[in-house]
Write a protein that holds these residues in place. Structure first.
Motif, PDB file in Angstrom:
ATOM      1  N   ILE A   1       0.839  -1.198   0.000  1.00 26.72           N
ATOM      2  CA  ILE A   1       0.000   0.000   0.000  1.00 26.72           C
ATOM      3  C   ILE A   1       0.879   1.254   0.000  1.00 26.72           C
ATOM      4  O   ILE A   1       1.947   1.283   0.600  1.00 26.72           O
ATOM      5  CB  ILE A   1      -0.957  -0.001   1.206  1.00 26.72           C
ATOM      6  CG1 ILE A   1      -2.014   1.094   1.053  1.00 26.72           C
ATOM      7  CG2 ILE A   1      -0.206   0.138   2.520  1.00 26.72           C
ATOM      8  CD1 ILE A   1      -3.169   0.963   2.021  1.00 26.72           C
ATOM      9  N   LYS A   2       0.433   2.273  -0.706  1.00 24.32           N
ATOM     10  CA  LYS A   2       1.099   3.574  -0.727  1.00 24.32           C
ATOM     11  C   LYS A   2       0.240   4.552   0.059  1.00 24.32           C
ATOM     12  O   LYS A   2      -0.987   4.508  -0.004  1.00 24.32           O
ATOM     13  CB  LYS A   2       1.267   4.094  -2.157  1.00 24.32           C
ATOM     14  CG  LYS A   2       2.108   3.210  -3.035  1.00 24.32           C
ATOM     15  CD  LYS A   2       3.558   3.312  -2.661  1.00 24.32           C
ATOM     16  CE  LYS A   2       4.390   2.504  -3.642  1.00 24.32           C
ATOM     17  NZ  LYS A   2       5.714   2.255  -3.188  1.00 24.32           N
ATOM     18  N   ILE A   3       0.903   5.443   0.793  1.00 24.61           N
ATOM     19  CA  ILE A   3       0.221   6.438   1.605  1.00 24.61           C
ATOM     20  C   ILE A   3       0.671   7.814   1.144  1.00 24.61           C
ATOM     21  O   ILE A   3       1.875   8.066   1.006  1.00 24.61           O
ATOM     22  CB  ILE A   3       0.576   6.293   3.103  1.00 24.61           C
ATOM     23  CG1 ILE A   3       0.448   4.846   3.583  1.00 24.61           C
ATOM     24  CG2 ILE A   3      -0.255   7.263   3.937  1.00 24.61           C
ATOM     25  CD1 ILE A   3      -0.930   4.287   3.601  1.00 24.61           C
TER      26      ILE A   3
ATOM     27  N   CYS B   1      -4.815  17.785   7.539  1.00 21.59           N
ATOM     28  CA  CYS B   1      -4.212  17.122   6.394  1.00 21.59           C
ATOM     29  C   CYS B   1      -5.205  16.186   5.725  1.00 21.59           C
ATOM     30  O   CYS B   1      -6.276  15.896   6.249  1.00 21.59           O
ATOM     31  CB  CYS B   1      -2.956  16.368   6.804  1.00 21.59           C
ATOM     32  SG  CYS B   1      -3.278  14.922   7.819  1.00 21.59           S
ATOM     33  N   GLU B   2      -4.785  15.737   4.561  1.00 20.13           N
ATOM     34  CA  GLU B   2      -5.533  14.746   3.804  1.00 20.13           C
ATOM     35  C   GLU B   2      -4.626  13.536   3.624  1.00 20.13           C
ATOM     36  O   GLU B   2      -3.484  13.673   3.190  1.00 20.13           O
ATOM     37  CB  GLU B   2      -5.919  15.314   2.442  1.00 20.13           C
ATOM     38  CG  GLU B   2      -6.676  14.342   1.568  1.00 20.13           C
ATOM     39  CD  GLU B   2      -7.063  14.990   0.262  1.00 20.13           C
ATOM     40  OE1 GLU B   2      -8.191  15.501   0.175  1.00 20.13           O
ATOM     41  OE2 GLU B   2      -6.212  15.001  -0.656  1.00 20.13           O
TER      42      GLU B   2
ATOM     43  N   GLY C   1      -0.792  14.896  -0.710  1.00 17.20           N
ATOM     44  CA  GLY C   1      -0.281  14.694  -2.063  1.00 17.20           C
ATOM     45  C   GLY C   1       1.157  14.215  -2.157  1.00 17.20           C
ATOM     46  O   GLY C   1       1.646  13.974  -3.250  1.00 17.20           O
ATOM     47  N   ASN C   2       1.838  14.058  -1.022  1.00 18.96           N
ATOM     48  CA  ASN C   2       3.225  13.588  -1.022  1.00 18.96           C
ATOM     49  C   ASN C   2       3.295  12.213  -0.378  1.00 18.96           C
ATOM     50  O   ASN C   2       2.769  12.007   0.716  1.00 18.96           O
ATOM     51  CB  ASN C   2       4.122  14.554  -0.234  1.00 18.96           C
ATOM     52  CG  ASN C   2       4.154  15.923  -0.859  1.00 18.96           C
ATOM     53  OD1 ASN C   2       4.425  16.074  -2.040  1.00 18.96           O
ATOM     54  ND2 ASN C   2       3.860  16.930  -0.068  1.00 18.96           N
ATOM     55  N   PHE C   3       3.969  11.277  -1.048  1.00 16.72           N
ATOM     56  CA  PHE C   3       4.078   9.932  -0.503  1.00 16.72           C
ATOM     57  C   PHE C   3       4.918   9.933   0.772  1.00 16.72           C
ATOM     58  O   PHE C   3       5.936  10.624   0.859  1.00 16.72           O
ATOM     59  CB  PHE C   3       4.672   8.968  -1.527  1.00 16.72           C
ATOM     60  CG  PHE C   3       3.699   8.629  -2.621  1.00 16.72           C
ATOM     61  CD1 PHE C   3       2.570   7.858  -2.359  1.00 16.72           C
ATOM     62  CD2 PHE C   3       3.899   9.080  -3.908  1.00 16.72           C
ATOM     63  CE1 PHE C   3       1.661   7.555  -3.354  1.00 16.72           C
ATOM     64  CE2 PHE C   3       3.000   8.776  -4.917  1.00 16.72           C
ATOM     65  CZ  PHE C   3       1.884   8.015  -4.632  1.00 16.72           C
ATOM     66  N   ILE C   4       4.453   9.146   1.750  1.00 16.27           N
ATOM     67  CA  ILE C   4       5.132   9.022   3.038  1.00 16.27           C
ATOM     68  C   ILE C   4       5.228   7.546   3.404  1.00 16.27           C
ATOM     69  O   ILE C   4       4.588   6.704   2.772  1.00 16.27           O
ATOM     70  CB  ILE C   4       4.392   9.803   4.153  1.00 16.27           C
ATOM     71  CG1 ILE C   4       2.953   9.297   4.312  1.00 16.27           C
ATOM     72  CG2 ILE C   4       4.430  11.302   3.897  1.00 16.27           C
ATOM     73  CD1 ILE C   4       2.207   9.863   5.508  1.00 16.27           C
TER      74      ILE C   4
END
Length: 82
Positions: free
Chosen positions: A52-54, A71-72, A58-61
């Motif tokens: 999974i990507k988080i 935040c979103e 809008g910035n990957f963490i």
């Protein structure tokens, strides 16, 4: 959740949205909560080891990045192609 909670906007995509029953929701979390913690809270631990990507605003963490107020968070499960 204690008195040090705040709201975040949570977005789910693909099969994760189907599993969660929503594409967008506002949730309350405590300070120092990470995306890994959110997946556990949502009973979606199986996605932790699935690639999974988080994205935070809008910035990957990483899964262990602390979430901030206002935040979103987007949860993007891996995509299968064929």
């Amino acid at each position: 959740m204690g008195g040090n909670s705040f709201k975040v906007n949570l977005l789910c995509f693909g099969p994760l949205a189907e599993e969660m029953g929503f594409r967008e929701s506002t949730i309350m979390i405590d300070y120092n909560v990470t995306p890994r913690d959110i997946l556990i809270i949502l009973n979606a631990e199986k996605w932790i080891d699935s690639g999974i990507k988080i994205a935070l605003n809008g910035n990957f963490i990483t899964l262990d990045y602390p979430i901030t107020q206002n935040c979103e968070i987007a949860l993007l499960p891996p995509v299968s192609g064929g």
